[in-house]
Design an enzyme around this catalytic site. Structure first.
Site, PDB file in Angstrom:
ATOM      1  N   GLU A 151     -18.761 -11.393 -11.367  1.00 57.53           N
ATOM      2  CA  GLU A 151     -20.088 -11.366 -12.000  1.00 57.53           C
ATOM      3  C   GLU A 151     -21.135 -12.104 -11.175  1.00 57.53           C
ATOM      4  OE1 GLU A 151     -20.649 -11.751 -16.143  1.00 57.53           O
ATOM      5  OE2 GLU A 151     -18.612 -11.163 -16.680  1.00 57.53           O
TER       6      GLU A 151
ATOM      7  N   ALA B 138     -26.530  -7.572 -13.101  1.00 54.23           N
ATOM      8  CA  ALA B 138     -27.726  -7.134 -13.829  1.00 54.23           C
ATOM      9  C   ALA B 138     -28.892  -7.229 -12.865  1.00 54.23           C
ATOM     10  CB  ALA B 138     -27.950  -8.037 -15.034  1.00 54.23           C
TER      11      ALA B 138
ATOM     12  N   ARG C  26     -15.665  -7.562 -20.425  1.00 52.49           N
ATOM     13  CA  ARG C  26     -14.905  -8.793 -20.211  1.00 52.49           C
ATOM     14  C   ARG C  26     -13.596  -8.769 -21.000  1.00 52.49           C
ATOM     15  NH1 ARG C  26     -19.665 -13.383 -20.864  1.00 52.49           N
ATOM     16  NH2 ARG C  26     -20.564 -13.136 -18.781  1.00 52.49           N
TER      17      ARG C  26
ATOM     18  N   CYS D 237      12.453   4.581 -21.220  1.00 51.41           N
ATOM     19  CA  CYS D 237      11.761   5.450 -22.180  1.00 51.41           C
ATOM     20  C   CYS D 237      12.145   6.917 -21.981  1.00 51.41           C
ATOM     21  CB  CYS D 237      10.257   5.286 -22.041  1.00 51.41           C
ATOM     22  SG  CYS D 237       9.716   3.679 -22.615  1.00 51.41           S
TER      23      CYS D 237
ATOM     24  N   GLY E 243     -22.617 -14.950  -8.093  1.00 50.38           N
ATOM     25  CA  GLY E 243     -23.981 -14.539  -7.803  1.00 50.38           C
ATOM     26  C   GLY E 243     -24.113 -13.695  -6.544  1.00 50.38           C
TER      27      GLY E 243
ATOM     28  N   GLU F  17       6.034   4.704 -25.780  1.00 48.07           N
ATOM     29  CA  GLU F  17       6.947   5.765 -26.212  1.00 48.07           C
ATOM     30  C   GLU F  17       7.845   5.271 -27.343  1.00 48.07           C
ATOM     31  OE1 GLU F  17       6.342   4.764 -23.141  1.00 48.07           O
ATOM     32  OE2 GLU F  17       6.594   6.350 -21.642  1.00 48.07           O
TER      33      GLU F  17
HETATM   34  N1  LIG Z   1     -28.152 -10.939 -12.512  1.00 51.39           N
HETATM   35  C1  LIG Z   1     -26.888 -11.151 -12.357  1.00 51.39           C
HETATM   36  O1  LIG Z   1     -26.059 -10.256 -12.615  1.00 51.39           O
HETATM   37  C2  LIG Z   1     -26.410 -12.494 -11.871  1.00 51.39           C
HETATM   38  C3  LIG Z   1     -25.067 -12.820 -11.978  1.00 51.39           C
HETATM   39  C4  LIG Z   1     -24.642 -14.052 -11.500  1.00 51.39           C
HETATM   40  C5  LIG Z   1     -25.552 -14.922 -10.931  1.00 51.39           C
HETATM   41  N2  LIG Z   1     -26.852 -14.578 -10.842  1.00 51.39           N
HETATM   42  C6  LIG Z   1     -27.813 -15.485 -10.212  1.00 51.39           C
HETATM   43  O2  LIG Z   1     -27.386 -15.702  -8.866  1.00 51.39           O
HETATM   44  C7  LIG Z   1     -27.791 -17.006  -8.468  1.00 51.39           C
HETATM   45  C8  LIG Z   1     -26.621 -17.715  -7.822  1.00 51.39           C
HETATM   46  O3  LIG Z   1     -26.204 -16.975  -6.681  1.00 51.39           O
HETATM   47  P1  LIG Z   1     -25.803 -17.718  -5.353  1.00 51.39           P
HETATM   48  O4  LIG Z   1     -25.703 -16.682  -4.293  1.00 51.39           O
HETATM   49  O5  LIG Z   1     -26.724 -18.855  -5.158  1.00 51.39           O
HETATM   50  O6  LIG Z   1     -24.400 -18.370  -5.715  1.00 51.39           O
HETATM   51  P2  LIG Z   1     -22.950 -17.779  -5.995  1.00 51.39           P
HETATM   52  O7  LIG Z   1     -22.766 -16.510  -5.271  1.00 51.39           O
HETATM   53  O8  LIG Z   1     -22.712 -17.798  -7.452  1.00 51.39           O
HETATM   54  O9  LIG Z   1     -22.031 -18.926  -5.372  1.00 51.39           O
HETATM   55  C9  LIG Z   1     -22.001 -19.113  -3.987  1.00 51.39           C
HETATM   56  C10 LIG Z   1     -21.124 -20.282  -3.653  1.00 51.39           C
HETATM   57  O10 LIG Z   1     -19.763 -19.987  -3.936  1.00 51.39           O
HETATM   58  C11 LIG Z   1     -18.945 -20.713  -3.045  1.00 51.39           C
HETATM   59  N3  LIG Z   1     -17.993 -19.829  -2.366  1.00 51.39           N
HETATM   60  C12 LIG Z   1     -16.706 -20.150  -2.112  1.00 51.39           C
HETATM   61  N4  LIG Z   1     -16.099 -19.179  -1.463  1.00 51.39           N
HETATM   62  C13 LIG Z   1     -16.986 -18.197  -1.282  1.00 51.39           C
HETATM   63  C14 LIG Z   1     -16.911 -16.945  -0.645  1.00 51.39           C
HETATM   64  N5  LIG Z   1     -15.789 -16.493  -0.096  1.00 51.39           N
HETATM   65  N6  LIG Z   1     -18.009 -16.196  -0.600  1.00 51.39           N
HETATM   66  C15 LIG Z   1     -19.171 -16.628  -1.166  1.00 51.39           C
HETATM   67  N7  LIG Z   1     -19.296 -17.820  -1.795  1.00 51.39           N
HETATM   68  C16 LIG Z   1     -18.192 -18.612  -1.849  1.00 51.39           C
HETATM   69  C17 LIG Z   1     -19.848 -21.342  -2.013  1.00 51.39           C
HETATM   70  O11 LIG Z   1     -20.015 -22.688  -2.384  1.00 51.39           O
HETATM   71  P3  LIG Z   1     -18.993 -23.787  -1.794  1.00 51.39           P
HETATM   72  O12 LIG Z   1     -19.038 -23.613  -0.318  1.00 51.39           O
HETATM   73  O13 LIG Z   1     -19.446 -25.063  -2.308  1.00 51.39           O
HETATM   74  O14 LIG Z   1     -17.641 -23.392  -2.334  1.00 51.39           O
HETATM   75  C18 LIG Z   1     -21.139 -20.592  -2.179  1.00 51.39           C
HETATM   76  O15 LIG Z   1     -22.269 -21.324  -1.827  1.00 51.39           O
HETATM   77  C19 LIG Z   1     -28.283 -17.702  -9.708  1.00 51.39           C
HETATM   78  O16 LIG Z   1     -29.698 -17.744  -9.663  1.00 51.39           O
HETATM   79  C20 LIG Z   1     -27.848 -16.835 -10.852  1.00 51.39           C
HETATM   80  O17 LIG Z   1     -28.746 -16.881 -11.926  1.00 51.39           O
HETATM   81  C21 LIG Z   1     -27.308 -13.381 -11.306  1.00 51.39           C
END
Ligand SMILES: NC(=O)c1ccc[n+]([C@@H]2O[C@H](COP(=O)([O-])OP(=O)(O)OC[C@H]3O[C@@H](n4cnc5c(N)ncnc54)[C@H](OP(=O)(O)O)[C@@H]3O)[C@@H](O)[C@H]2O)c1
Length: 377
Positions: free
Chosen positions: A312, A171, A201, A101, A314, A69
């Site tokens: 984002e 994705a 982002r 304002c 995994g 404003e």
């Molecule tokens: N297509 C897409 O949009 C996209 C995006 C991102 C990733 N990806 C793919 O996803 C895959 C990785 O996924 P992911 O499931 O293996 O790993 P993630 O979800 O990225 O990470 C999981 C890790 O995060 C930590 N963590 C800590 N607190 C947590 C909580 N409250 N909840 C869940 N996790 C927690 C844990 O490790 P600690 O216990 O050691 O802390 C857990 O093992 C990759 O292949 C990647 O390429 C795809």
């Protein structure tokens, strides 16, 4: 507005048109106004020939001050007298570093104020409009209120829920997979979708991923759009045991874009010290069932001033946010190719959106389909 009064329906249509313009304008500083929302203001008067003329525009400045404003009134000057001000959020009523304002609009002689979203801040709620009405200013409330609230969902979520707004963005391949085990980053979507992610982002306060993704993909999690390179938000990694390597892209970019690791308090102090020396910041987190406790982490992020977090992935992290009912918005980009049997299944897809969400929009980016769902605050 000075000049002959248009009839009620024409006036309502005009009000929606200028409010829509004010909402579009408010996007300009989205993600850059600290704990304030990015608000838009447009001041309109009659041009002397019965046509509306914009005499002032303003957006909340980078950092949160001055308010929209103030900027619009400064531009309008004397032309604000007798004009209509379109504001995407109820004008503030509290004395902060600058006078409210609502008073500035009265002092400038504005005749009519059209507002969109209501402000849940108890210092403002209803009080801004009351100041205007007491001074004889005509007030019209809630014009395109839903659309304006949508634009400042982060601010409203942080005010009402004491945590940032959480957008889950993934994705997906045509067969609902987000990656392939052990294959690192798999290209699922095309260039237009990738650029759209950069834009998303740029408007967020933080991007969050799990350590699984950080190790597997070695992502930079930055904005790489020409002209917006300096708009990368903070990156947050859920990494209880501090497994993130110093050599990762995330750590090497830390002097340009902040990086936070959410780890447990008892994680290796030496690793922590090494990464701290490199510039990484730590958020000591509580754990729940062996994982970072997400509601508490989000509270801490809100306390750091963050109003919007883009999760984002995994798969595990996305599932945890969904299971704990901490997702406010779901954004899916679906590519045309299948990944197949060895793919990592997405915890959510277009046919399995949790109850309570409504589809906001669907678009096509080249060969990819974009769809977005939200739920009410
Ligand atoms: N297509 C897409 O949009 C996209 C995006 C991102 C990733 N990806 C793919 O996803 C895959 C990785 O996924 P992911 O499931 O293996 O790993 P993630 O979800 O990225 O990470 C999981 C890790 O995060 C930590 N963590 C800590 N607190 C947590 C909580 N409250 N909840 C869940 N996790 C927690 C844990 O490790 P600690 O216990 O050691 O802390 C857990 O093992 C990759 O292949 C990647 O390429 C795809």
């Amino acid at each position: 507005m000075a000049g002959p009064l248009p009839n009620e329906a024409a006036q309502a249509a005009l009000d929606r048109r200028f409010m829509a313009a004010a909402i579009r304008l408010s996007r300009r500083n989205a993600g850059r106004t600290s704990t304030n929302p990015s608000v838009g203001t447009i001041i309109v008067r009659d041009d002397g020939m019965g046509r509306p003329m914009i005499v002032g525009t303003g957006v909340t400045a980078v950092g949160g001050r001055p308010h929209a404003e103030t900027e619009a009134l400064a531009e309008a000057g004397e032309l604000a007298r007798g004009a209509t001000a379109y504001v995407t959020l109820e004008p503030c009523a509290h004395h902060g570093r600058t006078p409210p304002c609502a008073n500035a609009l009265v002092n400038a002689g504005v005749a009519r104020v059209v507002g969109a979203a209501s402000d849940p801040d108890p210092r403002v709620s209803g009080k801004g409009y009351a100041i205007l009405r007491a001074a004889g200013v005509q007030v019209v409330e809630k014009v395109l209120a839903t659309e304006a609230a949508e634009q400042m969902a982060g601010y409203l979520t942080r005010s009402l829920k004491k945590r940032p707004e959480v957008t889950l963005k993934l994705a997906l391949s045509s067969d609902g997979k987000i990656g392939r085990k052990g294959a690192g980053q798999v290209a699922i979507t095309g260039e237009i979708a990738r650029r759209d992610v950069y834009l998303m982002r740029a408007e967020a306060d933080a991007i969050l991923v799990g350590i699984g993704t950080a190790l597997e993909d070695d992502p930079a999690l930055t904005v790489r759009l020409p002209g917006l390179e300096n708009r990368s938000p903070a990156r947050i990694i859920l990494d209880r045991q501090i497994r993130l390597p110093e050599t990762s892209k995330l750590v090497s970019g830390v002097d340009r874009v902040p990086l936070y690791i959410a780890s447990c308090l008892e994680a290796d102090p030496q690793r922590r010290a090494t990464l701290e020396r490199a510039g990484v910041r730590f958020i000591g987190t509580e754990t729940y069932s062996g994982e970072v406790a997400l509601p508490e982490l989000l509270e801490d992020l809100a306390a750091l001033g963050m109003a919007s977090v883009l999760v984002e992935g995994g798969a595990k992290v996305a599932e945890a946010f969904l299971e704990e009912d901490l997702v406010d918005r779901i954004v899916l980009y679906q590519g045309p190719e299948a990944i197949g049997e060895d793919g990592i299944a997405s915890p959510v897809d277009a046919d399995h959106i949790p109850a309570g969400f409504r589809k906001l929009r669907e678009m096509r980016f080249g060969e990819d389909v974009y769809a977005e769902w939200v739920r009410d605050l």
